[in-house]
Write a protein that holds these residues in place. Sequence first.
Motif, PDB file in Angstrom:
ATOM      1  N   GLY A 133     -33.939 -67.305 -37.348  1.00 40.88           N
ATOM      2  CA  GLY A 133     -35.095 -68.143 -37.640  1.00 40.88           C
ATOM      3  C   GLY A 133     -36.319 -67.324 -37.984  1.00 40.88           C
ATOM      4  N   GLY A 134     -36.542 -66.228 -37.239  1.00 40.13           N
ATOM      5  CA  GLY A 134     -37.660 -65.356 -37.562  1.00 40.13           C
ATOM      6  C   GLY A 134     -37.512 -64.701 -38.922  1.00 40.13           C
ATOM      7  N   ALA A 135     -36.282 -64.300 -39.263  1.00 41.78           N
ATOM      8  CA  ALA A 135     -36.042 -63.693 -40.573  1.00 41.78           C
ATOM      9  C   ALA A 135     -36.310 -64.692 -41.692  1.00 41.78           C
ATOM     10  CB  ALA A 135     -34.611 -63.167 -40.651  1.00 41.78           C
ATOM     11  N   VAL A 136     -35.867 -65.931 -41.509  1.00 40.27           N
ATOM     12  CA  VAL A 136     -36.111 -66.959 -42.529  1.00 40.27           C
ATOM     13  C   VAL A 136     -37.605 -67.221 -42.684  1.00 40.27           C
ATOM     14  CG1 VAL A 136     -35.760 -69.396 -43.080  1.00 40.27           C
ATOM     15  CG2 VAL A 136     -33.851 -68.028 -42.232  1.00 40.27           C
ATOM     16  N   ALA A 137     -38.319 -67.297 -41.564  1.00 38.73           N
ATOM     17  CA  ALA A 137     -39.766 -67.521 -41.633  1.00 38.73           C
ATOM     18  C   ALA A 137     -40.472 -66.361 -42.332  1.00 38.73           C
ATOM     19  CB  ALA A 137     -40.334 -67.714 -40.224  1.00 38.73           C
ATOM     20  N   PHE A 179     -52.199 -76.848 -51.061  1.00 41.01           N
ATOM     21  CA  PHE A 179     -51.442 -77.502 -50.004  1.00 41.01           C
ATOM     22  C   PHE A 179     -51.966 -77.056 -48.639  1.00 41.01           C
ATOM     23  CE2 PHE A 179     -48.709 -77.815 -53.617  1.00 41.01           C
ATOM     24  CZ  PHE A 179     -47.927 -78.933 -53.423  1.00 41.01           C
ATOM     25  N   SER A 180     -51.870 -77.957 -47.676  1.00 45.15           N
ATOM     26  CA  SER A 180     -52.099 -77.529 -46.300  1.00 45.15           C
ATOM     27  C   SER A 180     -50.875 -76.757 -45.817  1.00 45.15           C
ATOM     28  CB  SER A 180     -52.341 -78.739 -45.397  1.00 45.15           C
ATOM     29  OG  SER A 180     -51.164 -79.537 -45.314  1.00 45.15           O
ATOM     30  N   ARG A 181     -51.046 -76.051 -44.697  1.00 45.03           N
ATOM     31  CA  ARG A 181     -49.911 -75.260 -44.189  1.00 45.03           C
ATOM     32  C   ARG A 181     -48.731 -76.153 -43.833  1.00 45.03           C
ATOM     33  NH1 ARG A 181     -48.617 -69.807 -44.533  1.00 45.03           N
ATOM     34  NH2 ARG A 181     -46.997 -69.367 -42.992  1.00 45.03           N
ATOM     35  N   VAL A 182     -49.011 -77.262 -43.179  1.00 44.47           N
ATOM     36  CA  VAL A 182     -47.932 -78.169 -42.785  1.00 44.47           C
ATOM     37  C   VAL A 182     -47.250 -78.759 -44.015  1.00 44.47           C
ATOM     38  CG1 VAL A 182     -47.394 -80.303 -41.566  1.00 44.47           C
ATOM     39  CG2 VAL A 182     -49.032 -78.691 -40.578  1.00 44.47           C
ATOM     40  N   MET A 183     -48.020 -79.154 -45.017  1.00 43.36           N
ATOM     41  CA  MET A 183     -47.438 -79.711 -46.231  1.00 43.36           C
ATOM     42  C   MET A 183     -46.615 -78.656 -46.967  1.00 43.36           C
ATOM     43  SD  MET A 183     -46.907 -82.330 -48.054  1.00 43.36           S
ATOM     44  CE  MET A 183     -48.069 -83.454 -47.258  1.00 43.36           C
ATOM     45  N   ALA A 184     -47.096 -77.420 -47.009  1.00 41.79           N
ATOM     46  CA  ALA A 184     -46.344 -76.353 -47.669  1.00 41.79           C
ATOM     47  C   ALA A 184     -45.006 -76.128 -46.980  1.00 41.79           C
ATOM     48  CB  ALA A 184     -47.165 -75.063 -47.667  1.00 41.79           C
ATOM     49  N   VAL A 185     -45.005 -76.102 -45.640  1.00 40.50           N
ATOM     50  CA  VAL A 185     -43.751 -75.924 -44.900  1.00 40.50           C
ATOM     51  C   VAL A 185     -42.826 -77.108 -45.124  1.00 40.50           C
ATOM     52  CG1 VAL A 185     -42.757 -75.689 -42.595  1.00 40.50           C
ATOM     53  CG2 VAL A 185     -44.839 -74.434 -43.188  1.00 40.50           C
ATOM     54  N   VAL A 221     -36.475 -73.270 -35.390  1.00 41.17           N
ATOM     55  CA  VAL A 221     -37.224 -72.047 -35.092  1.00 41.17           C
ATOM     56  C   VAL A 221     -37.976 -71.572 -36.331  1.00 41.17           C
ATOM     57  CG1 VAL A 221     -36.977 -69.617 -34.455  1.00 41.17           C
ATOM     58  CG2 VAL A 221     -35.668 -71.360 -33.240  1.00 41.17           C
ATOM     59  N   ALA A 222     -37.297 -71.600 -37.483  1.00 43.50           N
ATOM     60  CA  ALA A 222     -37.934 -71.132 -38.715  1.00 43.50           C
ATOM     61  C   ALA A 222     -39.143 -71.986 -39.082  1.00 43.50           C
ATOM     62  CB  ALA A 222     -36.913 -71.132 -39.859  1.00 43.50           C
ATOM     63  N   ILE A 223     -39.040 -73.293 -38.924  1.00 37.81           N
ATOM     64  CA  ILE A 223     -40.159 -74.182 -39.277  1.00 37.81           C
ATOM     65  C   ILE A 223     -41.343 -73.947 -38.357  1.00 37.81           C
ATOM     66  CG2 ILE A 223     -40.885 -76.600 -39.281  1.00 37.81           C
ATOM     67  CD1 ILE A 223     -38.075 -77.305 -40.306  1.00 37.81           C
ATOM     68  N   TYR A 224     -41.096 -73.864 -37.049  1.00 32.18           N
ATOM     69  CA  TYR A 224     -42.203 -73.635 -36.116  1.00 32.18           C
ATOM     70  C   TYR A 224     -42.872 -72.280 -36.379  1.00 32.18           C
ATOM     71  CZ  TYR A 224     -41.523 -77.716 -33.119  1.00 32.18           C
ATOM     72  OH  TYR A 224     -41.475 -78.994 -32.638  1.00 32.18           O
ATOM     73  N   LEU A 225     -42.058 -71.247 -36.593  1.00 38.83           N
ATOM     74  CA  LEU A 225     -42.634 -69.936 -36.851  1.00 38.83           C
ATOM     75  C   LEU A 225     -43.387 -69.911 -38.169  1.00 38.83           C
ATOM     76  CD1 LEU A 225     -39.783 -67.508 -35.687  1.00 38.83           C
ATOM     77  CD2 LEU A 225     -41.872 -68.124 -34.473  1.00 38.83           C
ATOM     78  N   LEU A 226     -42.870 -70.600 -39.177  1.00 40.56           N
ATOM     79  CA  LEU A 226     -43.525 -70.605 -40.480  1.00 40.56           C
ATOM     80  C   LEU A 226     -44.874 -71.322 -40.409  1.00 40.56           C
ATOM     81  CD1 LEU A 226     -43.010 -69.612 -43.328  1.00 40.56           C
ATOM     82  CD2 LEU A 226     -41.913 -71.795 -43.843  1.00 40.56           C
ATOM     83  N   VAL A 227     -44.945 -72.389 -39.639  1.00 40.37           N
ATOM     84  CA  VAL A 227     -46.221 -73.102 -39.492  1.00 40.37           C
ATOM     85  C   VAL A 227     -47.254 -72.216 -38.800  1.00 40.37           C
ATOM     86  CG1 VAL A 227     -47.344 -75.043 -38.343  1.00 40.37           C
ATOM     87  CG2 VAL A 227     -45.186 -75.394 -39.545  1.00 40.37           C
ATOM     88  N   ASP A 228     -46.843 -71.477 -37.765  1.00 38.95           N
ATOM     89  CA  ASP A 228     -47.779 -70.697 -36.953  1.00 38.95           C
ATOM     90  C   ASP A 228     -47.799 -69.212 -37.318  1.00 38.95           C
ATOM     91  OD1 ASP A 228     -48.486 -72.952 -35.501  1.00 38.95           O
ATOM     92  OD2 ASP A 228     -46.841 -72.685 -34.079  1.00 38.95           O
ATOM     93  N   TRP A 229     -47.230 -68.833 -38.458  1.00 41.10           N
ATOM     94  CA  TRP A 229     -47.038 -67.412 -38.758  1.00 41.10           C
ATOM     95  C   TRP A 229     -48.368 -66.655 -38.775  1.00 41.10           C
ATOM     96  CZ3 TRP A 229     -42.531 -64.826 -38.926  1.00 41.10           C
ATOM     97  CH2 TRP A 229     -42.572 -63.509 -39.390  1.00 41.10           C
ATOM     98  N   ASP A 230     -49.338 -67.154 -39.504  1.00 42.62           N
ATOM     99  CA  ASP A 230     -50.620 -66.443 -39.624  1.00 42.62           C
ATOM    100  C   ASP A 230     -51.327 -66.339 -38.278  1.00 42.62           C
ATOM    101  OD1 ASP A 230     -50.175 -66.140 -42.323  1.00 42.62           O
ATOM    102  OD2 ASP A 230     -51.293 -67.952 -42.875  1.00 42.62           O
TER     103      ASP A 230
END
Length: 370
Positions: free
Chosen positions: A36-40, A55-61, A161-170
Amino acid sequence: MALPVQKQARIWAIAAAVTFALLWLLGDVILPFLLGGAVAYLLDPVADRLERLGFSRVMAVTVISLVALLVLVVAVLLVIPTLIRQTSQLVETAPLLFAQLREGLSSRFPELMDETSTIRGQLDAIGEGIRARGGEILNSVLSAGLGVINLLVLLLVVPVVAIYLLVDWDRMVARVDELLPREHAPTIRRLAAEIDRTLASFIRGQGTVCLILGTYYAVALALVGLNFGLVVGAVAGLITFIPYVGALVGGALAIGLALFQFWGEWVWIGAVAGIFVAGQMIEGNILTPRLVGSSVGLHPVWLLFALAVFGTLFGFVGMLVAVPFAAMLGVLARFAIQRYQDSALYRGPAPMPPEAAAPPPARDAEWPGS
């Protein structure tokens, strides 16, 4: 007051040991989270670009997730069943191919295929081994793969896991930056940026090259009518990250299959060989310079060594983290070499300036009261 160098080195060594111990002990448990981390990490630039488009971050994800879901559905429905079927057929057909090879050698080189010939004995042994163990090997590989990668867990946990990490990555990157030791923060940021550039060039860039070339080989071999073309394309694309090895292995496998299938039809055999020659030209002149760049810093031998070591120590999880760790260790090694070459240990004691090395000029004696 800064900590002594010896104590800092001890702390970093303990942190590295704890990381390796966690990989060793947790093993397959952390596999979905690593994936999941690798995908994010791979999709974060796409999300950043969508944010720059408004796009907002949530919309982009959300957009990325929907596109990924569509690609997954297409792969499951069209590609994966065909790949599994062709792999099974190739394993079942391998004994027949070896039998045809033995018969061809017998008719063309009868002196080599005598009953007492070493070549005859080796071919018989290989054919019997494949016939006896071909299905067993395939079943073992599939069962081991299913044992290591629980398909249900992957399908459920990895995307979440990938979606949650991608939303909060920054935010996570910013938080980690806040926790860096202030004394070493600039150096760590510089090394992290170099590691990120190396990983981005290799994993994102070379992964795209592997996907494009694998698709090209599979489609082109299917168009010329080669049996098991999808398997050959998948194998060639999968190991394309090692320069020349993917084309050599895939080309040898494809030409060998073409010789059995198209014997006497040299145009089609030449077409199969031409597909891999064209693939190498496309990779070397277009794909790799544009997508990977000229300086990645990961030598193929270093990659093979890292894959072998991490795979032996940590199994499938080790093979997943081998390339990132190889990139990180390569960057750290170059940094250590640079520091060593700048040190007195490498350069030796600094030469004294000429004015310091020359004796002081003689002066007339001064007497008290003069």
